[in-house]
Design an enzyme around this catalytic site. Structure first.
Site, short mmCIF file in Angstrom:
data_model
loop_
_atom_site.label_atom_id
_atom_site.label_comp_id
_atom_site.label_asym_id
_atom_site.label_seq_id
_atom_site.Cartn_x
_atom_site.Cartn_y
_atom_site.Cartn_z
CD GLN A 264 71.31 21.46 54.58
OE1 GLN A 264 72.19 22.10 55.13
NE2 GLN A 264 70.99 21.65 53.32
CG HIS B 256 77.01 13.63 53.50
ND1 HIS B 256 77.51 12.48 54.05
CD2 HIS B 256 77.64 13.77 52.30
CE1 HIS B 256 78.39 11.94 53.23
NE2 HIS B 256 78.48 12.71 52.16
CG HIS C 107 71.67 11.73 54.02
ND1 HIS C 107 72.48 11.09 54.94
CD2 HIS C 107 72.26 11.54 52.80
CE1 HIS C 107 73.50 10.53 54.31
NE2 HIS C 107 73.40 10.79 53.02
#
Length: 109
Positions: free
Chosen positions: A81, A83, A79
């Site tokens: 990475q 994001h 998540h």
């Protein structure tokens, strides 16, 4: 504090700074829509500062892994990475949109 806790803090740092960067960039886009181009440029600069903080933490984790630290792959890491990547992509697009708004503004004058 164990390695897992440090890693989680790093993950949340990436998420936090990445999210801040994206939000600030959208504020810059709103400023550009109002014709406030100096403010828009300042906000984009601030967004890049936030991205740099997220990227520094990401680089720290990558270097640790290269040097032999084994991290448990987790949904939270994925998540973070995702994001960060999405924030970088959206900010690049927002910068292009601001350029277009500046061009449109100058043509209308």
């Amino acid at each position: 504090m164990d390695n897992t806790m440090n890693t989680e803090m790093d993950i949340f740092t990436i998420i936090s700074h990445g999210g801040n960067a994206k939000s600030i960039a959208y504020e810059g886009l709103e400023a550009a829509h109002k014709g406030e181009f100096e403010e828009a440029d300042k906000l984009i600069e601030d967004a890049h500062k936030e991205l740099n903080e997220a990227h520094k933490t990401q680089t720290k984790l990558i270097q640790a892994e290269i040097n032999g630290t084994v991290f448990e792959k987790s949904l939270l890491m994925i998540h973070a990475q995702d994001h960060l990547m999405t924030s970088i992509s959206e900010i690049s697009l927002i910068e292009q949109m601001i350029k277009l708004l500046k061009k449109m503004d100058s043509l209308q004058k």
